[in-house]
Design a protein around this motif. Structure first.
Motif: not given
Length: 464
Positions: A64, A66-68, A70-71
């Motif tokens: 996972t 960084f953006m994933q 929060f996504e």
């Protein structure tokens, strides 16, 4: 110095959102450590996706990012949309019911009737819910009743922990020790190739013991709080609630009695719909919405009054509904990183290496661990039973015992794991921090795990 000390903020328990997001971060970090892997899957006659034993293969890692991270929160909310909107609709319907003041009047009448015998309400409610959990798999359906049970318990001289425990602990004691739950026992036995609900007599005896011990634990705590309210874990927080008002002189009007009858018919309709028609959250949400509209009409509310009461009821549910989405966010990270099957593969291999006498307990431990990442009973059965059933054949554990290990491993942790959406939503509605709940329930959980281990060993050594 003293001024500085006074200005220091007192320690606050982390909010449920903080706890769950922390779990999301920890899970995301673990995706860089746990290898990715996957089993082949097949679909049975009922549309369930089943794991094919012996087909596990490693695959390219997909940790996972960084953006994933929060996504995954948004994706978890999307995955949990059915339950989230179920909570909102039921909360709105209860908002209309609450606006009629029927519940307050009913509490006043009940308080007078149970004067000196308030403790009896606990086994009555818990046995009823345990039967529902043990027969037709009641679980998510209990969330709305937190709104009734907490103020009821407090007005009878108990606390918010007692009110919440009557509902959550009651239904999951029955659910975990179920003797004919179609979503756990039924699914697991079907996958294991056993006759549906076979072994019911043994399971019913275990259910009686398990539920009896659980009720005794709640009653002992409630009696302690009744004698000395300051001994409540939630004493300070409960003192700030605005529901400790004197309602003993209130009596039910004829209109309110009719509203209570409608509520009772709704509960009966819910049970019949689930048992006979296979209803789930969509149909149940519709049923409660109809109840709210009928109640509003009986109370002679204007349409705008009904709408405002509905919105107010939804507002009370916001935190609980969003918490379900956070819990699903944790699961989404595990799914998208393809690490769930790796966990299953390694712990099933660990069970296979155990001596025969300990293999049954090993299965129980495996199922208990799996429930932290797959809280769904039928989902966990679909993932684990295609492996555990044939594994039992190899290590000398009967398939009936394997199913028993699954159901206790699946059911017990539902009352404390932060990835259990029903629990976290209920705690949010009851305004009980998860850490305080853990402090109260941990001894009971240890007792229940001990009982589960004893039952599995007795079944393995003497029955199956």
């Amino acid at each position: 110095m003293s001024t500085q000390k006074e200005n220091r903020k007192k320690f606050e328990f982390p909010h449920s959102f903080i706890i769950l997001f922390g779990l999301m971060v920890i899970t995301a970090v673990l995706t860089y450590i746990i290898p990715a892997g996957q089993y082949e899957r097949t679909v049975d006659d009922h549309g369930r996706s089943l794991v094919v034993d012996g087909t596990y293969q490693t695959m390219e890692a997909s940790p996972t990012g960084f953006m994933q991270l929060f996504e995954s929160l948004h994706l978890g909310m999307v995955d949990a949309a059915g339950i989230i909107f179920f909570i909102f609709i039921v909360g709105g319907a209860f908002g209309i019911l609450t606006a009629t003041k029927t519940i307050e009047a009913a509490f006043g009448t009940l308080t007078n009737k149970l004067n000196g015998k308030e403790i009896l309400i606990i086994p009555f409610i818990m046995v009823f819910l345990a039967i529902c959990g043990g027969t037709w798999g009641m679980a998510e359906e209990v969330i709305p009743f937190i709104l009734i049970a907490v103020p009821l318990a407090m007005r009878l001289g108990f606390d918010s922990i007692t009110g919440t425990a009557m509902i959550i602990v009651g239904v999951y004691a029955g659910f975990g020790a179920a003797f004919m739950n179609p979503f756990t026992v039924g699914v697991a036995q079907g996958i294991a190739g056993l006759p549906t609900f076979s072994g019911m007599g043994v399971r019913f005896v275990f259910w009686l013991i398990f539920v009896g011990v659980t009720i005794a634990y709640v009653m002992l705590y409630a009696r302690k709080v009744k004698k000395d309210p300051a001994r409540s874990i939630m004493f300070a927080a409960d003192q700030k609630r605005d529901i400790r008002v004197d309602v003993q002189q209130q009596t039910l009007t004829k209109r309110q009695i009719i509203i209570l009858i409608v509520l009772g018919l709704t509960i009966v309709g819910l049970a019949l719909g689930v048992i006979l028609e296979g209803w789930y959250i969509t149909e149940i949400a519709a049923l409660f919405l109809i109840m709210g509209i009928v109640v509003g009409l009986i109370a002679k509310f204007r349409l705008n009054d009904m709408a405002n009461a509905f919105i107010k009821g939804c507002e009370e549910m916001v935190q609980g509904a969003l918490i379900v989405g956070f819990a699903y966010g944790v699961l989404r990270i595990l799914q998208d990183s393809n690490t769930i099957d790796t966990v299953l593969y390694h712990i099933s291999n660990a069970v296979a290496d155990l001596p025969t006498a300990l293999a049954a307990i090993g299965m129980f431990g495996v199922q208990s661990l799996l429930n932290f990442i797959v809280p769904s009973g039928s989902g966990q059965a679909a993932i684990s039973m295609p492996i555990m059933a044939p594994l039992g054949d190899l290590v000398g554990v009967s398939r009936q015992t394997a199913v028993l290990a699954f159901q206790y491993g699946d059911g017990i942790s539902n009352t404390f794991t932060p990835t259990a959406g029903v629990l976290m939503a209920s705690l949010a509605l009851a305004k009980i921090p998860w850490i305080k709940w853990m402090k109260w329930i941990l001894p009971l959980v240890l007792i229940q795990y001990a009982l589960g281990a004893i039952f599995v060993m007795v079944a393995h050594l003497f029955i199956w």
